[in-house]
Scaffold this motif. Structure first.
Motif, PDB file in Angstrom:
ATOM      1  N   ILE A 263       1.188 -23.473  28.963  1.00  0.00           N
ATOM      2  CA  ILE A 263       0.621 -23.220  27.638  1.00  0.00           C
ATOM      3  C   ILE A 263       0.723 -21.731  27.304  1.00  0.00           C
ATOM      4  N   GLU A 264       0.474 -20.874  28.273  1.00  0.00           N
ATOM      5  CA  GLU A 264       0.590 -19.433  28.048  1.00  0.00           C
ATOM      6  C   GLU A 264       2.007 -19.067  27.623  1.00  0.00           C
TER       7      GLU A 264
ATOM      8  N   GLU B 166       5.713 -17.475  23.335  1.00  0.00           N
ATOM      9  CA  GLU B 166       7.000 -17.716  22.689  1.00  0.00           C
ATOM     10  C   GLU B 166       6.830 -18.000  21.204  1.00  0.00           C
ATOM     11  N   CYS B 167       5.839 -18.814  20.863  1.00  0.00           N
ATOM     12  CA  CYS B 167       5.583 -19.118  19.451  1.00  0.00           C
ATOM     13  C   CYS B 167       5.263 -17.848  18.666  1.00  0.00           C
ATOM     14  N   GLN B 168       4.452 -16.995  19.256  1.00  0.00           N
ATOM     15  CA  GLN B 168       4.078 -15.768  18.544  1.00  0.00           C
ATOM     16  C   GLN B 168       5.240 -14.783  18.468  1.00  0.00           C
TER      17      GLN B 168
ATOM     18  N   CYS C 152      -7.667 -23.839  28.609  1.00  0.00           N
ATOM     19  CA  CYS C 152      -6.589 -22.861  28.786  1.00  0.00           C
ATOM     20  C   CYS C 152      -6.254 -22.162  27.470  1.00  0.00           C
ATOM     21  N   ALA C 153      -6.105 -22.935  26.398  1.00  0.00           N
ATOM     22  CA  ALA C 153      -5.733 -22.357  25.110  1.00  0.00           C
ATOM     23  C   ALA C 153      -6.769 -21.343  24.635  1.00  0.00           C
ATOM     24  N   LYS C 154      -8.037 -21.681  24.748  1.00  0.00           N
ATOM     25  CA  LYS C 154      -9.087 -20.755  24.323  1.00  0.00           C
ATOM     26  C   LYS C 154      -9.039 -19.460  25.123  1.00  0.00           C
ATOM     27  N   HIS C 155      -8.887 -19.586  26.435  1.00  0.00           N
ATOM     28  CA  HIS C 155      -8.867 -18.401  27.299  1.00  0.00           C
ATOM     29  C   HIS C 155      -7.664 -17.514  27.006  1.00  0.00           C
TER      30      HIS C 155
ATOM     31  N   LYS D 205      -7.031 -13.359  24.673  1.00  0.00           N
ATOM     32  CA  LYS D 205      -6.349 -12.176  25.203  1.00  0.00           C
ATOM     33  C   LYS D 205      -5.145 -11.762  24.346  1.00  0.00           C
ATOM     34  N   MET D 206      -4.838 -12.519  23.317  1.00  0.00           N
ATOM     35  CA  MET D 206      -3.658 -12.251  22.494  1.00  0.00           C
ATOM     36  C   MET D 206      -4.064 -11.682  21.134  1.00  0.00           C
ATOM     37  N   ARG D 207      -3.377 -10.668  20.712  1.00  0.00           N
ATOM     38  CA  ARG D 207      -3.675 -10.045  19.430  1.00  0.00           C
ATOM     39  C   ARG D 207      -3.241 -10.956  18.285  1.00  0.00           C
TER      40      ARG D 207
END
Length: 295
Positions: A84-85, A90-92, A111-114, A118-120
């Protein structure tokens, strides 16, 4: 209402950490919390008393998942987490869109929430809280820091503008199978308006896949176009074959158990949880229960 000791300070710390990954203005960020820009400035300056209501402190604490009881649940870098990470980054980075459809209970939401935190300029949306097109648009607006009040069409236009202004925003749509048909058309509309400048990641279980496939097979307006915009494929992490499936779940449950359980008998926990998998129950949630009760 008597809030727990140090609760407001912990929420304040979570607010400041969360603000670092939001690319908009302080006023826009304050809107994501449901407070005024002035209140945010005072909180940022170190104040916690007589600024916002206790109800607002609780709402923000829930949104930012502030846990004062310190369950000490460690994040295990499972295969699900890593996949998922990689997908989200990759999507961003490439302004792409994907659909993840997989079993319940493998940790997709956790996992997605965590990862998103951490991603801007990455935004997590629980679609079960905004199923209709009206509630979804207002929920997404609030999540992006856009004013959710006013006419529906105006709020949508403001979302489109925000997605064009923010640097490489990523929208993660969890529980997307709960969305009504008209809401999926809104997502297609927003995707069109943000093409080339935003990444989208949709997550759900079997219901989401069935809804999209049924819409396409019945030639319902918008479904084929939406699927095309989301790469025309469903990403699945769980293997289909029985042996591969058992290996996948054994590794997944074992990784999380090793990171969080104090017992030496990890195999017992794995077997107990895999029994749940075979009966279509949610394995990792059952694992958490077993660990909490000291099974």
């Amino acid at each position: 209402m008597n809030l727990p000791e140090n609760f407001k300070e912990k929420v304040r710390e979570a607010i400041l950490a969360d603000r670092e990954n939001f690319g908009g203005s302080n006023a826009a960020y304050a809107r994501t919390l449901g407070i005024s820009g002035t209140a945010f400035s005072r909180i940022k300056g170190g104040q916690t008393e007589r600024i916002i209501s206790d109800t607002s402190w609780l709402a923000i604490g829930r949104k930012l998942e502030v846990d004062i009881r310190k369950k000490n649940w460690s994040v295990a870098r499972t295969k699900v987490y890593s996949e998922i990470e990689d997908n989200l980054h990759e999507c961003q980075a490439k302004n792409q869109s994907m659909i993840l459809v997989d079993d319940c209970g493998i940790g997709k939401t956790f996992c997605a929430k965590h990862i998103v935190r951490k991603m801007r300029n990455s935004f997590y949306v629980d679609c079960s809280q905004g199923k209709t097109k009206i509630t979804f648009v207002r929920l997404l607006a609030r999540t992006l820091g856009v004013d959710e009040n006013g006419k529906h069409v105006d709020v949508k236009d403001n979302i489109k503008y925000a997605l064009s202004v923010l640097e490489s925003p990523l929208i993660v749509l969890d529980e997307a199978g709960d969305l009504e048909y008209s809401t999926l058309l809104v997502i297609k509309e927003l995707w069109n308006a943000s093409e080339g400048n935003a990444g989208w990641y949709m997550m759900g279980a079997d219901g989401l896949k069935a809804k999209i496939n049924k819409g396409i097979n019945n030639r319902k307006v918008g479904f084929a176009e939406l699927f095309s915009r989301f790469s025309e494929k469903f990403i699945t992490l769980t293997p289909n074959g029985s042996d591969d499936r058992r290996k996948f779940y054994t590794q997944l449950i074992g990784d999380v158990a090793y990171a969080n359980s104090k017992t030496d008998n990890i195999n017992k926990l794995v077997n107990q949880c895999y029994d749940r998998v075979e009966n279509r129950h949610r394995s990792l949630r059952h694992l958490e229960t077993l660990i909490q009760i000291g099974a």
